[in-house]
Design an enzyme around this catalytic site. Structure first.
Site, PDB file in Angstrom:
ATOM      1  CB  ILE A   1      43.215  52.298  35.306  1.00  0.00           C
ATOM      2  CG1 ILE A   1      44.617  52.539  34.737  1.00  0.00           C
ATOM      3  CG2 ILE A   1      42.403  53.586  35.276  1.00  0.00           C
ATOM      4  CD1 ILE A   1      44.666  52.590  33.232  1.00  0.00           C
TER       5      ILE A   1
ATOM      6  N   PRO B  43      40.104  42.757  32.364  1.00  0.00           N
ATOM      7  CG  PRO B  43      40.495  43.051  34.653  1.00  0.00           C
ATOM      8  CD  PRO B  43      41.154  42.599  33.388  1.00  0.00           C
TER       9      PRO B  43
ATOM     10  CG  ASP C 163      44.014  45.911  32.747  1.00  0.00           C
ATOM     11  OD1 ASP C 163      43.308  45.504  33.691  1.00  0.00           O
ATOM     12  OD2 ASP C 163      44.932  45.241  32.235  1.00  0.00           O
ATOM     13  CG  HIS C 164      38.460  47.917  37.108  1.00  0.00           C
ATOM     14  ND1 HIS C 164      39.058  48.674  38.092  1.00  0.00           N
ATOM     15  CD2 HIS C 164      37.115  48.075  37.287  1.00  0.00           C
ATOM     16  CE1 HIS C 164      38.140  49.249  38.836  1.00  0.00           C
ATOM     17  NE2 HIS C 164      36.951  48.907  38.367  1.00  0.00           N
ATOM     18  NE  ARG C 165      44.497  42.745  34.326  1.00  0.00           N
ATOM     19  CZ  ARG C 165      45.165  42.044  33.421  1.00  0.00           C
ATOM     20  NH1 ARG C 165      45.580  40.828  33.725  1.00  0.00           N
ATOM     21  NH2 ARG C 165      45.416  42.537  32.224  1.00  0.00           N
TER      22      ARG C 165
END
Ligand code: CAO
Length: 459
Positions: free
Chosen positions: A435, A257, A431-433
């Site tokens: 950061i 993501p 990576d939104h998981r």
């Protein structure tokens, strides 16, 4: 031409062994020592080669038949010029060149007794390592789809059996053994490569190219268009590096993501410093590049925000206490991603020098595996080419990548007036998981501060 009977030679302790594979059919032109069938006992399997050359008139056995020494195997319409062929029971034997003819008027029994092969040779794949759009390198699959596969691929019976069990198309596996013989390790490497998405079998390609057909994702099928209907076309197979990097990019694009933050950094003073440094160092032959400063600046930002230098491992984050920075290099073969190790311990001059050496090696296709692995963060610079911003794809298992475009002089308001400043466009994909947007904005802002006043690197 004469009719020649090919009989089962001395196959050692093999008795009443079942035919499990038939390699030939009536009408085939058979060479001396070409494998006709594979037989299998409860302990091992073995290929039975032809003792003569000729055209196969009739194969006297079929799958499942039990055979013994002396049984009639085939009738050839051929030349009675051959040496006795021994059953292929070693990894090397099957790939031997056709025997030099010596006059044998009858089918001579095999001279060597068979030692069955239960494991293959273990020549490790030397197919090399290619870079991806990933700081990590992937062992190039032992795979040659589209390659010429005249006749049967060379592999021992046990390897054939192994491949059959896994459903591996042996003709698409490139052998790394003696005389390109396919080893069990080649089959394993191929399987791993297909499973990781780095390689696609011909069957998969037929379904829709390296993009797959999207079925696994529940997507509608990839459009199949006959482009030739609309105008002249030319079809060219993609190179190996592009295929591999494409598969990795696809996985990373789908699975991560990813979000991209864009920002600008004022590099007016830094560029002036770089230009003057290069003038001073003209004789040294080392040209300091903006990318080397960026690498150094990124290390400082990665140290301040360590999650950008981490990797996801299940539910845990692995923080790396080393700063190996990869950079994307455009090469005639496709994108390569060499890695400069321990950038925290190196100065800008050394980084510039290593970068230029690695970029050259990348273009010459001479990067070694160690030079393409272990990256913790990647920078993709299009600064020498142009553009404003772009959205780079993260190189898993890294969690962020910085894209850089061409700096331009821009009017920047200093509170009183517009000043001409050299602005560098930055695009940070993360990576939104791992950061959050706020951390990404802070990372970019900090990077901008360092680039506008490089003394901060020392803090
Ligand atoms: N802004 C303005 N000018 C820049 C710049 C920037 N951000 N970055 C580099 N330049 C200038 C350089 O100063 C150099 O100018 P001079 O020759 O006048 O000194 C010129 O552009 C050429 O630089 P370069 O691109 O050859 O060198 P580099 O150190 O900047 O980059 C490398 C090296 C290997 C990264 C680069 O050659 C390359 O391959 N870039 C492409 C990377 C890529 O394809 N990324 C996309 C990945 S996603 O598909």
């Amino acid at each position: 031409m004469a009719l020649i009977e090919v009989k089962v030679p001395d196959i050692g302790d093999f008795k009443d062994v079942a035919v499990i594979e038939v390699f030939v059919k009536s009408g085939d032109t058979i060479k001396v020592e070409q494998s006709l069938v594979t037989v299998e006992s409860d302990k091992a399997s073995m290929e039975i080669p032809s003792s003569h050359a000729g055209v196969l008139k009739e194969l006297k056995v079929k799958l499942g038949d039990k055979i013994n020494i002396g049984d009639l195997l085939a009738i050839l319409d051929g030349v009675e010029l051959a040496v006795a062929a021994a059953p292929v029971a070693s990894a090397q034997a099957a790939s031997a060149a056709p025997a030099t003819a010596s006059t044998v008027s009858a089918i001579a029994p095999a001279t060597s007794s068979a030692t069955a092969v239960s494991t293959s040779t273990s020549a490790s794949t030397s197919a090399g390592v290619v870079a991806l759009a990933s700081g990590s390198a992937i062992a190039a699959p032992a795979h040659a789809p589209g390659g010429t596969t005249v006749g049967l691929p060379h592999a021992s019976p046990s390897v054939r059996k192994f491949a059959r069990e896994l459903g591996v198309p042996l003709e698409e596996v490139k052998g790394t053994g003696n005389k390109e013989r396919i080893t069990q390790e080649d089959v394993q490497t191929f399987t791993k490569s297909v499973m990781s998405g780095a390689t696609f079998t011909k069957a998969q390609n037929a379904k829709g190219g390296s993009g797959g057909d999207g079925a696994a994702l529940g997507l509608i099928p990839w459009p199949k268009v006959d482009f030739a209907k609309f105008g002249p076309v030319e079809r060219k197979e993609m190179g190996r590096i592009k295929k591999i990097s494409g598969a990795n990019l696809l996985r990373n694009a789908i699975m991560i993501p990813a979000v991209t933050n864009h920002d600008d950094a004022d590099i007016t003073d830094l560029e002036a410093f770089r230009v003057s440094t290069n003038k001073e160092n003209e004789k040294s032959g080392i040209k300091v590049t903006m990318l080397a400063f960026l690498i150094k600046a990124c290390v400082a930002a990665l140290k301040k925000y360590p999650e950008f230098n981490s990797s996801l491992d299940g539910d845990a984050l692995v923080y790396k206490n080393y700063w190996h920075i990869a950079f994307a290099a455009d090469t005639p073969n496709g994108l390569m991603v060499p890695v400069i190790k321990d950038c925290d311990k190196k100065g800008v001059l050394q980084i510039s020098q290593e970068m230029s050496e690695l970029a050259k090696k990348a273009r010459d296709g001479k990067l070694g595996p160690a030079e393409m692995t272990g990256a913790t963060f990647t920078i993709s610079s299009l600064g020498g080419i142009g553009g404003k911003y772009f959205t780079p794809i993260i190189n898993a298992p890294e969690v962020a990548i910085l894209g850089v475009c061409k700096s331009t002089m821009e009017p920047v308001w200093d509170g009183k007036a517009f000043q001409p400043r050299l602005m560098l466009p930055l695009s940070l994909t993360w990576d939104h998981r791992v950061i959050d947007g706020a951390a990404a904005a802070r990372f970019n802002a900090y990077l901008g501060q360092i680039l506008s006043d490089f003394r901060r690197v020392l803090l």
